[in-house]
Design a protein around this motif. Structure first.
Motif, PDB file in Angstrom:
ATOM      1  N   ARG A 103       6.601  10.120 -10.699  1.00  0.00           N
ATOM      2  CA  ARG A 103       5.114  10.043 -11.058  1.00  0.00           C
ATOM      3  C   ARG A 103       4.182   9.513  -9.999  1.00  0.00           C
ATOM      4  O   ARG A 103       4.475   8.747  -9.295  1.00  0.00           O
ATOM      5  CB  ARG A 103       4.848   9.352 -12.159  1.00  0.00           C
ATOM      6  CG  ARG A 103       5.591  10.131 -13.443  1.00  0.00           C
ATOM      7  CD  ARG A 103       5.309   9.244 -15.045  1.00  0.00           C
ATOM      8  NE  ARG A 103       5.272   7.800 -14.282  1.00  0.00           N
ATOM      9  CZ  ARG A 103       5.266   6.528 -15.171  1.00  0.00           C
ATOM     10  NH1 ARG A 103       5.945   6.866 -16.258  1.00  0.00           N
ATOM     11  NH2 ARG A 103       5.123   5.620 -14.885  1.00  0.00           N
ATOM     12  N   PRO A 104       3.090  10.380  -9.820  1.00  0.00           N
ATOM     13  CA  PRO A 104       2.034   9.697  -8.618  1.00  0.00           C
ATOM     14  C   PRO A 104       1.833   8.056  -8.821  1.00  0.00           C
ATOM     15  O   PRO A 104       1.740   7.336  -7.885  1.00  0.00           O
ATOM     16  CB  PRO A 104       0.836  10.389  -8.978  1.00  0.00           C
ATOM     17  CG  PRO A 104       1.366  11.802  -9.730  1.00  0.00           C
ATOM     18  CD  PRO A 104       2.443  11.430 -10.587  1.00  0.00           C
ATOM     19  N   ALA A 119       2.483   2.747  -6.395  1.00  0.00           N
ATOM     20  CA  ALA A 119       2.837   1.467  -6.509  1.00  0.00           C
ATOM     21  C   ALA A 119       3.773   1.105  -5.579  1.00  0.00           C
ATOM     22  O   ALA A 119       3.684  -0.021  -4.937  1.00  0.00           O
ATOM     23  CB  ALA A 119       3.396   1.013  -7.914  1.00  0.00           C
ATOM     24  N   VAL A 120       5.031   1.869  -5.377  1.00  0.00           N
ATOM     25  CA  VAL A 120       5.870   1.628  -4.123  1.00  0.00           C
ATOM     26  C   VAL A 120       5.153   1.554  -2.830  1.00  0.00           C
ATOM     27  O   VAL A 120       5.629   0.701  -2.215  1.00  0.00           O
ATOM     28  CB  VAL A 120       6.752   2.820  -4.319  1.00  0.00           C
ATOM     29  CG1 VAL A 120       7.794   2.719  -2.935  1.00  0.00           C
ATOM     30  CG2 VAL A 120       7.764   2.567  -5.474  1.00  0.00           C
ATOM     31  N   LEU A 121       4.428   2.438  -2.730  1.00  0.00           N
ATOM     32  CA  LEU A 121       3.637   2.433  -1.255  1.00  0.00           C
ATOM     33  C   LEU A 121       2.394   1.565  -1.249  1.00  0.00           C
ATOM     34  O   LEU A 121       1.845   1.299  -0.104  1.00  0.00           O
ATOM     35  CB  LEU A 121       2.994   3.865  -1.157  1.00  0.00           C
ATOM     36  CG  LEU A 121       4.074   5.044  -0.823  1.00  0.00           C
ATOM     37  CD1 LEU A 121       3.524   6.247  -0.879  1.00  0.00           C
ATOM     38  CD2 LEU A 121       4.761   4.657   0.472  1.00  0.00           C
ATOM     39  N   GLU A 122       2.092   0.588  -2.427  1.00  0.00           N
ATOM     40  CA  GLU A 122       1.040  -0.281  -2.402  1.00  0.00           C
ATOM     41  C   GLU A 122      -0.288   0.368  -2.005  1.00  0.00           C
ATOM     42  O   GLU A 122      -1.060  -0.328  -1.029  1.00  0.00           O
ATOM     43  CB  GLU A 122       1.444  -1.382  -1.542  1.00  0.00           C
ATOM     44  CG  GLU A 122       2.594  -2.432  -1.924  1.00  0.00           C
ATOM     45  CD  GLU A 122       2.740  -3.706  -1.591  1.00  0.00           C
ATOM     46  OE1 GLU A 122       1.746  -4.299  -1.174  1.00  0.00           O
ATOM     47  OE2 GLU A 122       3.990  -4.069  -1.442  1.00  0.00           O
ATOM     48  N   MET A 123      -0.672   1.395  -2.411  1.00  0.00           N
ATOM     49  CA  MET A 123      -1.915   2.204  -2.464  1.00  0.00           C
ATOM     50  C   MET A 123      -2.431   2.512  -3.724  1.00  0.00           C
ATOM     51  O   MET A 123      -1.573   2.761  -4.647  1.00  0.00           O
ATOM     52  CB  MET A 123      -1.792   3.273  -1.091  1.00  0.00           C
ATOM     53  CG  MET A 123      -0.910   4.497  -1.628  1.00  0.00           C
ATOM     54  SD  MET A 123      -0.984   5.845  -0.825  1.00  0.00           S
ATOM     55  CE  MET A 123      -0.400   5.431   0.837  1.00  0.00           C
ATOM     56  N   ASP A 124      -3.646   2.801  -3.708  1.00  0.00           N
ATOM     57  CA  ASP A 124      -4.260   3.121  -4.799  1.00  0.00           C
ATOM     58  C   ASP A 124      -4.239   4.514  -5.122  1.00  0.00           C
ATOM     59  O   ASP A 124      -3.945   5.443  -3.853  1.00  0.00           O
ATOM     60  CB  ASP A 124      -5.765   2.846  -5.018  1.00  0.00           C
ATOM     61  CG  ASP A 124      -6.694   3.375  -3.739  1.00  0.00           C
ATOM     62  OD1 ASP A 124      -6.961   4.672  -3.757  1.00  0.00           O
ATOM     63  OD2 ASP A 124      -7.358   2.528  -3.050  1.00  0.00           O
ATOM     64  N   ALA A 125      -4.590   5.091  -6.319  1.00  0.00           N
ATOM     65  CA  ALA A 125      -4.251   6.410  -6.712  1.00  0.00           C
ATOM     66  C   ALA A 125      -5.012   7.528  -5.999  1.00  0.00           C
ATOM     67  O   ALA A 125      -4.443   8.721  -5.479  1.00  0.00           O
ATOM     68  CB  ALA A 125      -4.301   6.696  -7.959  1.00  0.00           C
ATOM     69  N   SER A 126      -6.209   7.176  -5.581  1.00  0.00           N
ATOM     70  CA  SER A 126      -6.975   8.318  -4.968  1.00  0.00           C
ATOM     71  C   SER A 126      -6.537   8.382  -3.500  1.00  0.00           C
ATOM     72  O   SER A 126      -6.691   9.321  -2.946  1.00  0.00           O
ATOM     73  CB  SER A 126      -8.295   7.698  -5.147  1.00  0.00           C
ATOM     74  OG  SER A 126      -8.674   6.475  -4.325  1.00  0.00           O
TER      75      SER A 126
END
Length: 175
Positions: free
Chosen positions: A79-80, A85-92
């Motif tokens: 899931r995006p 979360a794994v990459l520690e970045m926000d969804a956008s």
């Protein structure tokens, strides 16, 4: 002496119009931080990225694209929100960074477990591209270790992991 008098980086001068809180100085005999930590980390990150981009670029990817593609290959279908979360970045940011990989046909986004969810996964071309780029990444990693020394790289990784843990504690406390 306040932080702004010791640090002349643009971040501290222009983004911090009020004096910073008094810094806690280390015990006598220990080194005191000099300059802006954010600036120093960004400088190091740019240098390391240049080294890795030079190698990974030979496979037709930027280092950031290789990292994202590798996570999709390893975790997918995912899931995006989990990937972000794994990459520690926000969804956008994740959505924006996925676009070139989707355009190249290396990644696809499809339906998830229910009508509201989506899944990100690597295509067979994406898995092939990631395997090709992995060889270039391994060359970059080896060069980095040779230039920095294995012991220093291990210490660097340990300090980074420790700092990420401490900063995560701050994020968790704020939520």
């Amino acid at each position: 002496m306040d932080h702004l008098k010791r640090c002349n980086c643009n971040h501290c001068r222009y983004n911090n119009p009020m004096p910073a809180p008094k810094l806690t100085l280390p015990a006598p005999g220990l080194l005191a931080p000099k300059g802006c930590s954010s600036l120093k980390l960004r400088q190091l990150s740019r240098r390391v990225s240049q080294l890795f981009d030079a190698e990974v670029g030979s496979a037709g990817l930027k280092t950031t694209q290789y990292s994202l593609l590798s996570h999709v290959v390893r975790l997918g279908p995912v899931r995006p929100g989990q990937l972000a979360a794994v990459l520690e970045m926000d969804a956008s940011t994740l959505t924006r960074n996925l676009q070139p990989l989707i355009a190249q046909g290396w990644v696809q986004i499809g339906p998830g477990d229910d009508a509201r969810s989506r899944q990100v996964q690597a295509t067979s071309a994406g898995r092939t591209k990631q395997a090709q780029a992995r060889k270039a990444w391994q060359r970059a990693q080896q060069e980095f270790i040779e230039r920095m020394g294995a012991e220093r790289v291990a210490r660097l990784h340990a300090v980074i992991d420790e700092c990420l843990g401490l900063l995560q504690e701050t994020v968790d406390a704020d939520e």
